[in-house]
Design a protein around this motif. Sequence first.
Motif, PDB file in Angstrom:
ATOM      1  N   ASP A  67      35.121  36.967  34.266  1.00  0.00           N
ATOM      2  CA  ASP A  67      34.688  35.665  34.787  1.00  0.00           C
ATOM      3  C   ASP A  67      35.235  35.422  36.186  1.00  0.00           C
ATOM      4  OD1 ASP A  67      33.224  35.115  32.553  1.00  0.00           O
ATOM      5  OD2 ASP A  67      34.813  33.961  31.566  1.00  0.00           O
ATOM      6  N   VAL A  68      36.502  35.779  36.375  1.00  0.00           N
ATOM      7  CA  VAL A  68      37.121  35.575  37.682  1.00  0.00           C
ATOM      8  C   VAL A  68      36.413  36.436  38.732  1.00  0.00           C
ATOM      9  CG1 VAL A  68      39.220  35.950  39.043  1.00  0.00           C
ATOM     10  CG2 VAL A  68      39.368  34.863  36.791  1.00  0.00           C
ATOM     11  N   LYS A  69      36.114  37.660  38.345  1.00  0.00           N
ATOM     12  CA  LYS A  69      35.417  38.575  39.259  1.00  0.00           C
ATOM     13  C   LYS A  69      34.063  37.982  39.657  1.00  0.00           C
ATOM     14  CE  LYS A  69      33.401  43.200  39.450  1.00  0.00           C
ATOM     15  NZ  LYS A  69      33.149  44.457  38.716  1.00  0.00           N
ATOM     16  N   LYS A  70      33.367  37.451  38.643  1.00  0.00           N
ATOM     17  CA  LYS A  70      32.070  36.843  38.880  1.00  0.00           C
ATOM     18  C   LYS A  70      32.194  35.698  39.886  1.00  0.00           C
ATOM     19  CE  LYS A  70      28.083  35.525  36.012  1.00  0.00           C
ATOM     20  NZ  LYS A  70      27.830  34.145  36.452  1.00  0.00           N
ATOM     21  N   GLU A  71      33.219  34.843  39.697  1.00  0.00           N
ATOM     22  CA  GLU A  71      33.447  33.731  40.617  1.00  0.00           C
ATOM     23  C   GLU A  71      33.697  34.248  42.032  1.00  0.00           C
ATOM     24  OE1 GLU A  71      36.357  30.753  39.409  1.00  0.00           O
ATOM     25  OE2 GLU A  71      36.796  30.301  41.504  1.00  0.00           O
ATOM     26  N   MET A  72      34.506  35.302  42.127  1.00  0.00           N
ATOM     27  CA  MET A  72      34.825  35.847  43.451  1.00  0.00           C
ATOM     28  C   MET A  72      33.567  36.330  44.171  1.00  0.00           C
ATOM     29  SD  MET A  72      38.256  38.093  42.818  1.00  0.00           S
ATOM     30  CE  MET A  72      39.860  37.326  42.567  1.00  0.00           C
ATOM     31  N   ILE A  73      32.725  37.012  43.438  1.00  0.00           N
ATOM     32  CA  ILE A  73      31.532  37.605  44.057  1.00  0.00           C
ATOM     33  C   ILE A  73      30.430  36.561  44.259  1.00  0.00           C
ATOM     34  CG2 ILE A  73      29.710  39.345  43.772  1.00  0.00           C
ATOM     35  CD1 ILE A  73      31.827  40.979  42.163  1.00  0.00           C
ATOM     36  N   ASP A  74      30.068  35.858  43.152  1.00  0.00           N
ATOM     37  CA  ASP A  74      28.928  34.943  43.208  1.00  0.00           C
ATOM     38  C   ASP A  74      29.228  33.663  43.983  1.00  0.00           C
ATOM     39  OD1 ASP A  74      27.814  36.865  41.714  1.00  0.00           O
ATOM     40  OD2 ASP A  74      27.598  35.697  39.867  1.00  0.00           O
ATOM     41  N   GLU A  75      30.362  33.047  43.685  1.00  0.00           N
ATOM     42  CA  GLU A  75      30.636  31.750  44.306  1.00  0.00           C
ATOM     43  C   GLU A  75      31.345  31.884  45.646  1.00  0.00           C
ATOM     44  OE1 GLU A  75      32.567  28.903  41.700  1.00  0.00           O
ATOM     45  OE2 GLU A  75      31.508  29.782  39.986  1.00  0.00           O
ATOM     46  N   LYS A  76      32.265  32.855  45.721  1.00  0.00           N
ATOM     47  CA  LYS A  76      33.110  32.906  46.912  1.00  0.00           C
ATOM     48  C   LYS A  76      32.668  33.989  47.893  1.00  0.00           C
ATOM     49  CE  LYS A  76      36.223  30.094  44.766  1.00  0.00           C
ATOM     50  NZ  LYS A  76      37.513  29.643  44.279  1.00  0.00           N
ATOM     51  N   GLY A  77      31.605  34.752  47.535  1.00  0.00           N
ATOM     52  CA  GLY A  77      31.007  35.697  48.468  1.00  0.00           C
ATOM     53  C   GLY A  77      31.847  36.919  48.803  1.00  0.00           C
ATOM     54  N   LEU A  78      32.695  37.328  47.866  1.00  0.00           N
ATOM     55  CA  LEU A  78      33.488  38.548  48.091  1.00  0.00           C
ATOM     56  C   LEU A  78      32.648  39.758  47.692  1.00  0.00           C
ATOM     57  CD1 LEU A  78      36.467  39.229  48.929  1.00  0.00           C
ATOM     58  CD2 LEU A  78      36.937  39.476  46.473  1.00  0.00           C
ATOM     59  N   ASP A  79      32.843  40.909  48.412  1.00  0.00           N
ATOM     60  CA  ASP A  79      32.057  42.059  47.950  1.00  0.00           C
ATOM     61  C   ASP A  79      32.722  42.711  46.752  1.00  0.00           C
ATOM     62  OD1 ASP A  79      33.416  44.778  48.907  1.00  0.00           O
ATOM     63  OD2 ASP A  79      33.631  43.273  50.520  1.00  0.00           O
ATOM     64  N   GLU A  80      31.920  43.378  45.946  1.00  0.00           N
ATOM     65  CA  GLU A  80      32.362  43.848  44.640  1.00  0.00           C
ATOM     66  C   GLU A  80      33.516  44.849  44.740  1.00  0.00           C
ATOM     67  OE1 GLU A  80      29.243  45.051  42.027  1.00  0.00           O
ATOM     68  OE2 GLU A  80      30.627  45.476  40.379  1.00  0.00           O
ATOM     69  N   LYS A  81      33.475  45.676  45.773  1.00  0.00           N
ATOM     70  CA  LYS A  81      34.513  46.697  45.925  1.00  0.00           C
ATOM     71  C   LYS A  81      35.897  46.043  46.060  1.00  0.00           C
ATOM     72  CE  LYS A  81      35.039  50.380  48.951  1.00  0.00           C
ATOM     73  NZ  LYS A  81      34.605  50.964  50.253  1.00  0.00           N
ATOM     74  N   SER A  82      35.952  45.001  46.912  1.00  0.00           N
ATOM     75  CA  SER A  82      37.211  44.268  47.081  1.00  0.00           C
ATOM     76  C   SER A  82      37.664  43.677  45.754  1.00  0.00           C
ATOM     77  CB  SER A  82      37.039  43.137  48.096  1.00  0.00           C
ATOM     78  OG  SER A  82      36.979  43.651  49.392  1.00  0.00           O
ATOM     79  N   ALA A  83      36.712  43.050  45.053  1.00  0.00           N
ATOM     80  CA  ALA A  83      37.049  42.416  43.781  1.00  0.00           C
ATOM     81  C   ALA A  83      37.625  43.443  42.806  1.00  0.00           C
ATOM     82  CB  ALA A  83      35.816  41.737  43.191  1.00  0.00           C
TER      83      ALA A  83
END
Lengths: 477, 477
Positions: free
Chosen positions: A218-234
């Motif tokens: 869920d946290v990863k999803k928030e980082m990528i979807d809501e906060k616009g982080l790229d998946e590799k960083s996450a």
Amino acid sequence: EEVAKLLKLKAKLSDNESATPQKFTLKTPKGTRDYNPDQMSLRLSVLNKVIEVFKKHGADTIDTPVFELKEVLTGKYGEDSKLIYDLKDQGGEILSMRYDLTVPLARYIAMNKVSSIKRYHIAKVYRRDNPAMTKGRYREFYQCDFDIAGTYDPMLPDAECVKVVSEILSSLNIGDFVVKLNHRKLLDGMFEACDVPQDKFRTICSAVDKLDKVSWADVKKEMIDEKGLDEKSADKIGEYVRLSGGEELVEKLLNDEKLKNVKSAVQGLEDMKLLLKYCNIFGIKNQVRFDLSLARGLDYYTGVIYEAVLLGDEKDRKKGEETIGSVAGGGRYDNLVGMFDTKGKQVPCVGVSIGVERVFAILESKNAASKTKIRSSEIQVYVASAHKGLQEKRLELLSKLWDGGIKAEHSYKSNPKLLVQLQYCEEQQIPFALVLGDSELERGIVKFRDVLTRKEQELPIDNLVEAIKWNLSNKGY
Amino acid sequence: EEVAKLLKLKAKLSDNESATPQKFTLKTPKGTRDYNPDQMSLRLSVLNKVIEVFKKHGADTIDTPVFELKEVLTGKYGEDSKLIYDLKDQGGEILSMRYDLTVPLARYIAMNKVSSIKRYHIAKVYRRDNPAMTKGRYREFYQCDFDIAGTYDPMLPDAECVKVVSEILSSLNIGDFVVKLNHRKLLDGMFEACDVPQDKFRTICSAVDKLDKVSWADVKKEMIDEKGLDEKSADKIGEYVRLSGGEELVEKLLNDEKLKNVKSAVQGLEDMKLLLKYCNIFGIKNQVRFDLSLARGLDYYTGVIYEAVLLGDEKDRKKGEETIGSVAGGGRYDNLVGMFDTKGKQVPCVGVSIGVERVFAILESKNAASKTKIRSSEIQVYVASAHKGLQEKRLELLSKLWDGGIKAEHSYKSNPKLLVQLQYCEEQQIPFALVLGDSELERGIVKFRDVLTRKEQELPIDNLVEAIKWNLSNKGY
């Protein structure tokens, strides 16, 4: 003008109405509660234990207003600022209710040019959060803070804060706990090593902070979807935040290929190393854990961060729910005072806040389960009369007892029945009753009754206060 | 819509600005103050004395939220309602800060269907009044209330409240005082006897209430010019409100041609007679005075009213300024709980509020005059090192002391100078220092130094906590 007249009229009307009995639902404001005498007894006994520890560490106490100029609070709480209660503008300053005790402390230090202080502060704070009252989460709640401000050698005040938390939680008898430790500089270094853009550090940190409540997915999803982080960083972050341990983990991370080249990561790790060493010396090695998933939401932390969690019982732990909730938290905030100083002069601070509301909730449910009856009053002697017509004599002796420093009570009826008076003593767990009767009074004595055993002895009126005090101390009251 | 967008943009801008150092004047809100550690020490010692008396009389304590639904406060404070602080409507309930602790108590009693309670409550209340901080008058201030709720025989709880005030003021050592007594029913009866129209009772009562601050001539002017009373009525009132005395005045007024035919006046006088008798039995005859000029502004009083005033010293009294200010006040309010009960069920109440802020101000200026230095911390032992390289050993012994319940402190420097450490002990009035040195440590001992006398003795490390505790209790710490 007509409108003004009408408004005046309306105000008058509502003034008149208001004197009639209530029509609205009688309640406390949403997310707040009253404390009844039993709850207060429990609460005061908890707070006294906490204060005892604070004083053992030499803390003074201060007090600040319950509201501050709104400007004082602005820009200190990041995404949580929306939870601040504002006061209505009634033609004066713009005020807000305090959100914690940390920002008021920083304002106090800057305003009074304090260069060092070790203080505790126990007071209510206000957050327009979604209340979950069964879990002990309220909109008005007590915070119980211990902070050390001043320029000192690394990690000495920081380690003392952890020690204070450990002493308090041990003294409260609420079960096993662990104090999770992390470092804001390490988090920042980790974000840098994971290629998070600098301007996303705070918001990604907020996301990490949710790991104690929601899954990594869920946290990863928030980082990528809501906060616009790229998946590799996450994904890289995900590898780090799953790590926890002790001094060996610090060593491992100091040798980590990515981290060892990031300055702030190394700084954070060096601090952690020293902190863990001091915790070791303080005999609390087994109560602390270096945990990279600990983030803490507030913007103002700059160094070490802490969070103490209770470890539930064996059964809960097997189910995989390791922790049942945070009971203390804090950290280092070296830049907050400077935000209030006109010249930006800094006073480094570190502190911890005990989650006493959570503790109250735990102890209340424990007491309810064990049916422990708390005695909220401390009355030692009840002054009773055996028959009618003794009211004035009763008041006279009662007054003697009060003047002699004895905690005493009587019936507010002029001619109460003896049985009713003695039953009251039993219900209220009052240990002794002084029973007045004409025949004894003529002999210059009164009966002194042990309420529990019902044994009676005679005491001389001439020397009543001394005789009672002797009896009380003899029987351990 | 455009406006909304602009507002949003503006909000964003001001959010960004707020992270930079302060530009506004750093202060607490108007009429509020911080308490520093010395002030808190004084305050806590005063409050502890007050609480001791409350507990001696069997009072429990409760706590209520700092704000209430606005409706709870509406219509309870008469002309003073304009001083209530309101919270901003942030999309929830309409809330106001509590104005006193009495209305919240009545709300608590009605809401929880309490039929009797004796409680004290010490907490802050809020009034948007004109602050006079040098006189100890603030917008945020502590109230310290003791109330007895329940249906009891006449004047028994009322007299106990006066006794409580007397015990508290005597224990605080702030000089001579007198508790003025009057009765709302007698005031109403007096107004009736003086031909005041019924609908003017409350407003004329407010005018009388000012007699402790302004002259009768001014009050009379207010009654006639502002409140529309005819001069004849005002003059009649003027004759009564100049009266004060004891039981003999009650008798005189019971025979007064005008009053003896007014039912409520007679009721009030009968109550006063009984109250004065009980005060007599309680040994406080010389501390009370029946005073017809006492009115008290609040709307909710229905019976006995009290106000305790300090009597200044001889010099002040000769100048004609008899009193230097009110330090306690209260009265009976039998109808307040019923205003909250849906069925109008009454629970009679009587109570008193100690003006602790005034007391703090008096004691602070006394201490300042006598240059009394208050010690705010309770540290017993300072753990010092005689030379470099002892930090870890220092932390180890310090931790032992803490674990043993000894109040202990050390320097937050890794290698502090001995002289600096010992000077700190002297400044902070810490009674003992534990001085570590390599040569002593090798022999398994540490030096225990009496900071004041500078005498040193050797204590064994093996048995350190016990040895220190023995020394502390031996020397009265």
